[in-house]
Design a protein around this motif. Sequence first.
Motif, short mmCIF file in Angstrom:
data_model
loop_
_atom_site.label_atom_id
_atom_site.label_comp_id
_atom_site.label_asym_id
_atom_site.label_seq_id
_atom_site.Cartn_x
_atom_site.Cartn_y
_atom_site.Cartn_z
N ALA A 257 0.84 -1.21 0.00
CA ALA A 257 0.00 0.00 0.00
C ALA A 257 0.87 1.25 0.00
O ALA A 257 0.57 2.24 -0.67
CB ALA A 257 -0.92 -0.01 1.22
N ASP A 258 1.97 1.18 0.71
CA ASP A 258 2.90 2.31 0.77
C ASP A 258 3.49 2.59 -0.63
O ASP A 258 3.57 3.74 -1.07
CB ASP A 258 4.01 2.00 1.78
CG ASP A 258 5.15 3.00 1.71
OD1 ASP A 258 4.87 4.20 1.90
OD2 ASP A 258 6.30 2.58 1.45
N ALA B 223 0.66 9.36 -5.28
CA ALA B 223 0.80 10.72 -4.73
C ALA B 223 1.87 11.49 -5.48
O ALA B 223 1.72 12.69 -5.75
CB ALA B 223 1.13 10.64 -3.24
N THR B 224 2.95 10.82 -5.85
CA THR B 224 4.02 11.48 -6.59
C THR B 224 3.47 12.00 -7.92
O THR B 224 3.73 13.15 -8.31
CB THR B 224 5.19 10.49 -6.85
OG1 THR B 224 5.64 10.01 -5.59
CG2 THR B 224 6.33 11.16 -7.59
N LYS B 225 2.68 11.17 -8.59
CA LYS B 225 2.11 11.58 -9.89
C LYS B 225 1.12 12.73 -9.72
O LYS B 225 1.17 13.73 -10.42
CB LYS B 225 1.43 10.37 -10.54
CG LYS B 225 1.01 10.64 -11.95
CD LYS B 225 0.48 9.40 -12.62
CE LYS B 225 -0.09 9.76 -13.99
NZ LYS B 225 -1.09 8.81 -14.42
N LYS B 226 0.23 12.57 -8.74
CA LYS B 226 -0.85 13.55 -8.60
C LYS B 226 -0.39 14.89 -8.03
O LYS B 226 -1.06 15.90 -8.19
CB LYS B 226 -1.96 12.97 -7.72
CG LYS B 226 -2.71 11.85 -8.40
CD LYS B 226 -4.05 11.60 -7.74
CE LYS B 226 -4.87 10.66 -8.59
NZ LYS B 226 -6.28 10.89 -8.55
N TYR C 197 -1.63 14.57 1.20
CA TYR C 197 -3.07 14.37 1.02
C TYR C 197 -3.35 13.19 0.10
O TYR C 197 -4.11 12.28 0.43
CB TYR C 197 -3.71 15.66 0.46
CG TYR C 197 -5.13 15.47 0.01
CD1 TYR C 197 -6.18 15.42 0.94
CD2 TYR C 197 -5.43 15.33 -1.35
CE1 TYR C 197 -7.49 15.23 0.52
CE2 TYR C 197 -6.74 15.13 -1.78
CZ TYR C 197 -7.76 15.08 -0.85
OH TYR C 197 -9.06 14.89 -1.26
N PHE C 198 -2.69 13.20 -1.07
CA PHE C 198 -2.92 12.12 -2.04
C PHE C 198 -2.37 10.79 -1.54
O PHE C 198 -2.93 9.73 -1.81
CB PHE C 198 -2.31 12.47 -3.40
CG PHE C 198 -3.10 13.53 -4.14
CD1 PHE C 198 -4.43 13.29 -4.48
CD2 PHE C 198 -2.52 14.73 -4.50
CE1 PHE C 198 -5.17 14.25 -5.16
CE2 PHE C 198 -3.26 15.69 -5.18
CZ PHE C 198 -4.58 15.45 -5.51
N ALA D 16 -4.66 7.48 -1.20
CA ALA D 16 -4.33 6.27 -1.97
C ALA D 16 -4.04 5.09 -1.03
O ALA D 16 -4.40 3.95 -1.33
CB ALA D 16 -3.12 6.54 -2.87
N LEU D 17 -3.39 5.40 0.10
CA LEU D 17 -3.09 4.35 1.07
C LEU D 17 -4.38 3.67 1.54
O LEU D 17 -4.49 2.44 1.53
CB LEU D 17 -2.35 4.95 2.27
CG LEU D 17 -1.71 3.96 3.24
CD1 LEU D 17 -0.42 3.39 2.64
CD2 LEU D 17 -1.39 4.64 4.57
N GLN D 18 -5.34 4.50 1.90
CA GLN D 18 -6.62 3.96 2.38
C GLN D 18 -7.33 3.19 1.28
O GLN D 18 -7.97 2.17 1.53
CB GLN D 18 -7.52 5.08 2.94
CG GLN D 18 -6.97 5.76 4.18
CD GLN D 18 -6.48 4.77 5.25
OE1 GLN D 18 -7.06 3.70 5.45
NE2 GLN D 18 -5.39 5.10 5.93
#
Length: 203
Positions: free
Chosen positions: A70-71, A78-81, A91-92, A96-98
């Motif tokens: 998940a990490d 998150a890096t992309k967004k 935030y992202f 995404a993790l959840q």
Amino acid sequence: MQSINIETESFLKLIQSRRTCYQFLSKENHPIEEQKLQNCLQAAIWAPNHKLTQPWLFWVVGDEIKPELADIYADNRATKKSQTDPDCYEYFYEKALQKFLAIPQVVLVGQKLSENEVVKNEDYAACACAIQNFHLMAWQQKIGVQWSTGPIIKDVRTYQKLDIQREQIEIIGALYMGNIDENCRPKIPPKRKPVNEVTTYLK
Ligand SMILES: Cc1cc2nc3c(=O)[nH]c(=O)nc-3n(C[C@H](O)[C@H](O)[C@H](O)COP(=O)(O)O)c2cc1C
């Protein structure tokens, strides 16, 4: 020949009704039964494969490794967004993790890589057949699947977690699966060109 008793019409309906699923019933209230997952894996390994190379490998993701994957998933997303606004990374990442943690079951699929290019191509085809078998068996049991080829399957950290060498085994899919939420409409509406548009009858 072994006899089969599946009616043609219902078999075709099963194939036609199968959709890629993006939302599932919760893992807590609707976990996937072990026997159903086994049925999917059994269906997968009976896929056709040239010269019986049986090039597929499966990893059924358990509770211990899932947060680690998940990490990786969340970091990629998150890096992309957050490319345009790095402040949004956290935030992202959390979102995404959840999202990943909520997927009831993740199965990774790998292809053993032949050094022979022809065999390698045929082995990928065989693995794709295996995934389709898996998907159809899941669908028949009211389990939805998404075959994802997202960044997690290419990330070097995923290979490290599975303890495999990229030169020997390629991860070709992450299968995200869970019991089907009947209220969820498919994100992509089912659409196919009619048979007569894609078929030529040669005399
Ligand atoms: C090789 C392959 C890779 C795919 N990769 C993704 C993916 O990364 N993300 C995704 O949402 N769907 C992926 N899909 C699913 C397709 O998007 C889906 O099959 C297509 O939209 C048709 O929808 P259906 O499966 O409901 O008929 C993939 C399918 C295949 C065959």
